[in-house]
Design a protein around this motif. Structure first.
Motif, PDB file in Angstrom:
ATOM      1  N   ILE A 613       0.818  -1.222   0.000  1.00  5.65           N
ATOM      2  CA  ILE A 613       0.000   0.000   0.000  1.00  5.65           C
ATOM      3  C   ILE A 613       0.848   1.266   0.000  1.00  5.65           C
ATOM      4  N   ARG A 614       0.323   2.271  -0.639  1.00  3.81           N
ATOM      5  CA  ARG A 614       0.966   3.596  -0.647  1.00  3.81           C
ATOM      6  C   ARG A 614      -0.107   4.641  -0.379  1.00  3.81           C
ATOM      7  N   PRO A 625       4.308   2.790   3.831  1.00  5.58           N
ATOM      8  CA  PRO A 625       3.397   2.129   4.780  1.00  5.58           C
ATOM      9  C   PRO A 625       3.919   2.077   6.215  1.00  5.58           C
ATOM     10  N   MET A 626       5.223   1.964   6.395  1.00  5.16           N
ATOM     11  CA  MET A 626       5.713   1.827   7.771  1.00  5.16           C
ATOM     12  C   MET A 626       5.429   3.079   8.599  1.00  5.16           C
ATOM     13  N   ILE A 629       1.074   2.381   8.853  1.00  4.75           N
ATOM     14  CA  ILE A 629       0.436   1.099   9.200  1.00  4.75           C
ATOM     15  C   ILE A 629       0.381   0.871  10.729  1.00  4.75           C
ATOM     16  N   ASN A 670      -0.620  -8.487   2.243  1.00  2.32           N
ATOM     17  CA  ASN A 670      -0.174  -8.503   3.651  1.00  2.32           C
ATOM     18  C   ASN A 670      -1.383  -8.398   4.589  1.00  2.32           C
ATOM     19  N   GLU A 702      -0.218 -13.001   3.228  1.00  2.00           N
ATOM     20  CA  GLU A 702       1.077 -13.000   3.923  1.00  2.00           C
ATOM     21  C   GLU A 702       0.836 -12.710   5.409  1.00  2.00           C
ATOM     22  N   ASP A 733       8.412 -12.555   6.617  1.00  2.71           N
ATOM     23  CA  ASP A 733       9.503 -12.212   7.550  1.00  2.71           C
ATOM     24  C   ASP A 733       9.976 -13.450   8.302  1.00  2.71           C
ATOM     25  N   GLN A 756      14.004 -10.239   4.713  1.00  6.80           N
ATOM     26  CA  GLN A 756      15.031  -9.517   3.950  1.00  6.80           C
ATOM     27  C   GLN A 756      16.284  -9.194   4.747  1.00  6.80           C
ATOM     28  N   GLY A 810      12.558  -8.333  -5.084  1.00  8.40           N
ATOM     29  CA  GLY A 810      13.501  -7.335  -4.599  1.00  8.40           C
ATOM     30  C   GLY A 810      13.852  -6.323  -5.653  1.00  8.40           C
ATOM     31  N   TYR A 811      14.612  -5.313  -5.184  1.00 14.15           N
ATOM     32  CA  TYR A 811      14.961  -4.209  -6.071  1.00 14.15           C
ATOM     33  C   TYR A 811      15.798  -4.657  -7.267  1.00 14.15           C
TER      34      TYR A 811
HETATM   35  P1  C2E Z   1       6.801  -6.480   4.080  1.00 15.90           P
HETATM   36  O1  C2E Z   1       5.526  -7.192   3.980  1.00 15.90           O
HETATM   37  O2  C2E Z   1       8.002  -7.227   4.558  1.00 15.90           O
HETATM   38  O3  C2E Z   1       7.079  -5.868   2.645  1.00 15.90           O
HETATM   39  C1  C2E Z   1       8.305  -5.881   2.037  1.00 15.90           C
HETATM   40  C2  C2E Z   1       8.903  -4.539   2.107  1.00 15.90           C
HETATM   41  O4  C2E Z   1      10.218  -4.610   1.597  1.00 15.90           O
HETATM   42  C3  C2E Z   1       8.197  -3.477   1.240  1.00 15.90           C
HETATM   43  O5  C2E Z   1       8.326  -2.254   1.817  1.00 15.90           O
HETATM   44  C4  C2E Z   1       9.056  -3.466   0.003  1.00 15.90           C
HETATM   45  O6  C2E Z   1       8.961  -2.278  -0.764  1.00 15.90           O
HETATM   46  C5  C2E Z   1      10.388  -3.633   0.578  1.00 15.90           C
HETATM   47  N1  C2E Z   1      11.349  -4.195  -0.369  1.00 15.90           N
HETATM   48  C6  C2E Z   1      11.106  -5.028  -1.377  1.00 15.90           C
HETATM   49  N2  C2E Z   1      12.263  -5.297  -1.998  1.00 15.90           N
HETATM   50  C7  C2E Z   1      13.244  -4.656  -1.360  1.00 15.90           C
HETATM   51  C8  C2E Z   1      14.669  -4.567  -1.534  1.00 15.90           C
HETATM   52  O7  C2E Z   1      15.265  -5.138  -2.437  1.00 15.90           O
HETATM   53  N3  C2E Z   1      15.359  -3.794  -0.661  1.00 15.90           N
HETATM   54  C9  C2E Z   1      14.685  -3.123   0.369  1.00 15.90           C
HETATM   55  N4  C2E Z   1      15.412  -2.421   1.168  1.00 15.90           N
HETATM   56  N5  C2E Z   1      13.362  -3.198   0.549  1.00 15.90           N
HETATM   57  C10 C2E Z   1      12.645  -3.943  -0.298  1.00 15.90           C
HETATM   58  P2  C2E Z   1       7.111  -1.358   1.976  1.00 15.90           P
HETATM   59  O8  C2E Z   1       6.253  -1.378   0.783  1.00 15.90           O
HETATM   60  O9  C2E Z   1       7.629  -0.056   2.457  1.00 15.90           O
HETATM   61  O10 C2E Z   1       6.320  -2.047   3.122  1.00 15.90           O
HETATM   62  C11 C2E Z   1       6.812  -2.127   4.373  1.00 15.90           C
HETATM   63  C12 C2E Z   1       5.951  -2.960   5.212  1.00 15.90           C
HETATM   64  O11 C2E Z   1       4.665  -2.369   5.332  1.00 15.90           O
HETATM   65  C13 C2E Z   1       5.625  -4.331   4.671  1.00 15.90           C
HETATM   66  O12 C2E Z   1       6.657  -5.197   4.961  1.00 15.90           O
HETATM   67  C14 C2E Z   1       4.406  -4.674   5.359  1.00 15.90           C
HETATM   68  O13 C2E Z   1       4.699  -5.153   6.628  1.00 15.90           O
HETATM   69  C15 C2E Z   1       3.719  -3.352   5.451  1.00 15.90           C
HETATM   70  N6  C2E Z   1       2.773  -3.215   4.355  1.00 15.90           N
HETATM   71  C16 C2E Z   1       2.948  -2.740   3.100  1.00 15.90           C
HETATM   72  N7  C2E Z   1       1.820  -2.782   2.418  1.00 15.90           N
HETATM   73  C17 C2E Z   1       0.913  -3.337   3.201  1.00 15.90           C
HETATM   74  C18 C2E Z   1      -0.457  -3.687   3.042  1.00 15.90           C
HETATM   75  O14 C2E Z   1      -1.049  -3.508   1.968  1.00 15.90           O
HETATM   76  N8  C2E Z   1      -1.076  -4.231   4.090  1.00 15.90           N
HETATM   77  C19 C2E Z   1      -0.455  -4.465   5.271  1.00 15.90           C
HETATM   78  N9  C2E Z   1      -1.103  -4.985   6.274  1.00 15.90           N
HETATM   79  N10 C2E Z   1       0.832  -4.163   5.484  1.00 15.90           N
HETATM   80  C20 C2E Z   1       1.505  -3.618   4.425  1.00 15.90           C
END
Ligand code: C2E
Ligand code: CA
Ligand code: CA
Length: 830
Positions: A613-614, A625-626, A629, A670, A702, A733, A756, A810-811
């Protein structure tokens, strides 16, 4: 003439004359004596010729004997003609009878008593001046009517010397009016007929005694009227002697005092009523007369001190009571006493007394003090109530209102009160405030049950109490939140901080030791936020907030730590408040979008995506999201948000399913802990799946281990139900939580997702490399897919590949992308 003497034998007797000598002796015998009489006397013959007239009569008529001698009576006294005198004279002469009458004789202006005696032929007439006697009854009548007109009661009694029973011989109108009796009722009767209600015997004896000694007496009596009602009378009884010095009469003068008596009776009655009310209301009364040194106490008074009536009752004083006063309350009692001595006219004090049998009772003593002109106490009186019961209830109410029923620690209200008091001191001393929150309490409560939770809370409260002084306050705000107020630490900021830190650390150290529940050991570390204050610059709310904020910081710093409040923390809090408001508006305005991060297989083919989500904030732009959320989870907003995410994801799956190029794509969504915990989580998900028509097989939820840990059984059963509807699960995780292999085996998982953090450091940290390898092996052993997230380099992917991983995210491949970009990405990788 002879007839006169013959008919008057007493006269003859007194004159000592023989009847035969009377006629001859008459002139020499009677004339001189008659002449000397003051009464008048004349004799006529049968023709009314005056044969004799005495000197008094001549004097009275101012005539000489010659003028009257042998003259016709009617000529000498023509005034007689036509009067009763003439009539009676003629009657007596004609009928030769004696007559006696009294009449007024005008020419002389006198009342005359007339005695006529026939003397054979004519008559002898004896005239006596009775004017004086005739006036007496008239005077008495006058006196009587005067006495009758008096408002005072007058009674005259006559004492019969022999019988000594006085009889009423006179009463006036006032008496008749007040008593209801008539004269006939009382004249000749004894005064005793008036005697009133019993209880006056003493007074009556006194009166008799006085009468016996012929002494006047003043008294008050209650008498009955004829009709039985009571009247009060104040009496002056005076014995009166006759000319011989004998006391034969009593004059009683009385005043009606019924009103006064009525009031007195009313007063007495009121006093008795009051006494009754006081005693039945458990109120003891006492009265102290300092001037006459007379004290009186109701019997309840001593009961309230736990003693039976002492002998020297009247000598009792406050000093004696003081002996019984509880040592802790003596000062209060003494202060009140001194206040009274300083001129306070009322007193009001509550204190405890210790009964001789050891019981402690609360007494409430109130009263009034009377001072003389010199401000010296003359009298004091008051009431005492045993208020032990009331105090007990008050204590209970206080306990309920101010204490936490589980731990008996002060509650928020009492803490606030004490904190307020400390602030009001506004001293130079620093005080400390610790906010403590147990780290794993929820887990314990959920896994071992509330009973165990309660035991732990009690143990924790004892433990904290053991670390502070008695003057400090340990309060429980509710749940697993405790607050410690450490008063008066030091005037030096540094010293105070050191001391507060020391106390906090001691608490943390003790709490970090495992608590034993039978065979089970529970570790209950805590996080403590601390703040300090000296003056009253802050409010109670400010300080509690500061300590709370610091506590959150401590929690996010890692468990079992203590953090002192700093101003920046408050700023963070403030911005959180702003964020929360924004978030609510954002949800309303649908300011959110889903980004899609591709998931690839070994052959670099996109087989699916993770929906992330954004928040496109209208002012701040894209928010990760962090940032929101956790806040959404805390505020409960996450449920609405999650439903929106699920709906968006499912809609996307439906769109993909319609395009052969994307129909194969799976979508990982998620799941938030708070959303998953909802009782109707399954229904919510299935409803959205059904509404949108998405294929549940392509949907992957997830879950993190932490989402499951609080209630593993419930989590697994929810997963199973959803799995039975075709929904898939990935454990996110993975490697960071504590899920046991046992549970892992029972979860209907499709996939493990290597966290990660391991991927990031797997090439530099042997440890992380081993963990990654182990997870991959574990997944294979459990027959699960394994995916690595956060893959940023080709080397990482290579390492993972070499160790048996086949899916990547991943990136290195792509960031999370808006849908159009994602579609483009997919199209370029096919
Ligand atoms: P998560 O579920 O562990 O999501 C993976 C996070 O790692 C995502 O960050 C993603 O953008 C980031 N990521 C992916 N590949 C890489 C990489 O190569 N390097 C790095 N450094 N980061 C990478 P994001 O989108 O900022 O989300 C962070 C956390 O927010 C998520 O961790 C999840 O816990 C939560 N989140 C995001 N979207 C949702 C959602 O729709 N619903 C819920 N409940 N939680 C969400
Ligand atoms: Ca995830
Ligand atoms: Ca993750």
């Amino acid at each position: 003439m002879n007839n006169l003497f013959l008919q008057n034998p007493e006269f003859i007797q007194e004159a000592n004359i023989a009847p035969s000598d009377i006629i001859t002796a008459l002139p020499s015998l009677i004339v001189p004596s008659i002449n000397h009489l003051h009464d008048c006397f004349f004799i006529t013959d049968e023709n009314w010729i005056l044969t004799y007239v005495n000197d008094d009569l001549l004097d009275l008529m101012n005539q000489t004997r010659e003028v009257f001698s042998n003259k016709l009576l009617w000529d000498c006294a023509p005034d007689l003609i036509g009067t009763a005198f003439e009539k009676n004279y003629r009657y007596a002469l004609t009928n030769q009878v004696s007559l006696n009458f009294k009449d007024y004789y005008k020419p002389w202006n006198k009342y005359l008593e007339v005695n006529i005696y026939p003397n054979g032929k004519g008559i002898s007439v004896y005239l006596k001046d009775v004017s004086k006697q005739q006036q007496l009854p008239a005077q008495i009548d006058l006196l009587r009517s005067c006495i009758d007109r008096l408002n005072d009661v007058v009674i005259i009694t006559e004492i019969d010397v022999e019988k000594t029973i006085p009889k009423v011989i006179f009463v006036n109108e006032a008496f008749l009016k007040i008593s209801g009796y008539t004269r006939e009722d009382v004249i000749g009767k004894n005064m005793a007929i008036l005697n009133g209600p019993p209880g006056q015997e003493k007074e009556i004896i006194k009166i008799r005694e006085a009468m016996r000694n012929f002494k006047p007496i003043k008294t008050e009596l209650l008498n009955y009227t004829k009709f039985g009602s009571v009247f009060g009378i104040e009496l002056d009884i005076v014995p009166v002697a006759n000319q011989h010095g004998q006391f034969v009469h009593c004059i009683v003068v009385g005043r009606d005092i019924s009103e006064r008596k009525k009031n007195e009776i009313l007063l007495l009655k009121n006093q008795e009523n009051l006494k009754f009310v006081l005693e039945s209301g458990n109120v003891a009364h006492w009265d102290q007369d300092f001037t006459n040194n007379v004290n009186s106490y109701s019997s309840l008074y001593f009961k309230m001190l736990g003693i039976t009536d002492p002998d020297n009752k009247s000598k009792w004083s406050m000093k004696d009571v003081y002996e019984y006063v509880h040592i802790d309350d003596k000062k209060i009692v003494l202060n009140e006493y001194h206040r009274v001595l300083k001129g306070m006219e009322t007193y009001n004090v509550e204190f405890r007394v210790i009964w001789p049998n050891g019981e402690i009772h609360w007494l409430w003593c109130r009263g009034k003090v009377f001072l003389d002109d010199m401000k010296k106490i003359t009298n004091a009186n008051g009431i005492i109530t045993d208020i032990s019961e009331r105090k007990k209830t008050e204590d209970q109410i206080k306990q309920l209102a101010f204490y936490d029923p589980l731990t008996q620690l002060p509650n928020r209200r009492l803490l606030t009160e004490r904190l307020q008091f400390t602030l009001s001191q506004n001293s130079d001393y620093f005080n400390g405030l610790l906010f403590l929150d147990l780290d794993n309490f929820k887990t314990l409560n959920d896994t071992l049950g509330h009973d165990k939770g309660d035991i732990l809370l009690k143990a924790v409260s004892k433990c904290i109490e053991g670390c502070v002084r008695k003057t400090d306050t340990v309060a429980r705000l509710g749940g697993d939140e405790f607050v410690v107020l450490i008063n008066h630490v030091s005037t030096c900021h540094k010293e105070a901080q050191k001391e507060i830190q020391k106390i906090g650390k001691k608490i943390l150290e003790l709490l970090n030791k495992p608590f034993k529940f039978g065979n089970y050991e529970h570790l209950s570390p805590a996080s403590i936020g601390a703040t300090m204050f000296a003056n009253n610059y802050y409010t109670v709310e400010d300080l509690l907030k500061q300590a709370d904020v610091a506590m959150y910081q401590a929690k996010s710093n890692g468990k079992n730590s203590l953090v002192f409040f700093e101003t920046q923390m408050q700023e963070a809090i403030n911005s959180r408040v702003v964020l929360e408001n924004d978030l609510r508006r954002g949800i309303l305005n649908e300011e959110f979008v889903l980004y899609y991060q591709p998931q690839l297989d070994n052959s670099n083919q996109v087989y699916g995506a993770e929906a992330l989500i954004r928040w496109i904030h209208p002012e701040k732009g894209l928010i990760p999201p962090m940032t929101f959320i956790p806040l959404a989870e805390e505020t409960g907003l996450i449920v609405k948000m999650s439903q929106w995410i699920f709906k968006q994801a499912c809609k996307q799956l439906v769109i993909w399913s319609k395009n052969p190029a994307t129909a194969h794509l799976t979508l990982a969504v998620n799941v938030s802990i708070e959303h998953f915990k909802q009782e109707n989580f399954i229904e919510q998900v299935m409803e959205i799946v059904a509404q949108t028509g998405a294929n549940p097989n392509k949907l992957k939820l997830e879950l993190t281990e932490s989402a499951l840990i609080t209630n593993m059984e419930d989590g697994i059963s929810k997963m199973n139900i959803l799995k039975s509807h075709g929904v898939n699960f990935s454990l996110d995780d993975f490697g960071t939580g504590y899920s046991s292999l046992n549970y892992l085996k029972r979860m209907p998982l499709q996939q493990l997702k290597i966290d990660q953090s391991f991927v990031r450091d797997m090439l530099s940290s042997a440890n992380d490399a081993i963990i990654s390898k182990t997870i991959i092996n574990l997944a294979h052993n459990l027959n699960l897919e394994v995916i690595a997230e956060g893959v940023e380099t080709i080397e990482q992917k290579q390492f993972l590949h070499n160790n048996g991983c086949s899916r990547y995210q991943g990136y290195l491949f792509s960031k999370a992308l808006p849908i159009n970009d994602f579609m483009y990405y997919v199209s370029t990788t096919i």
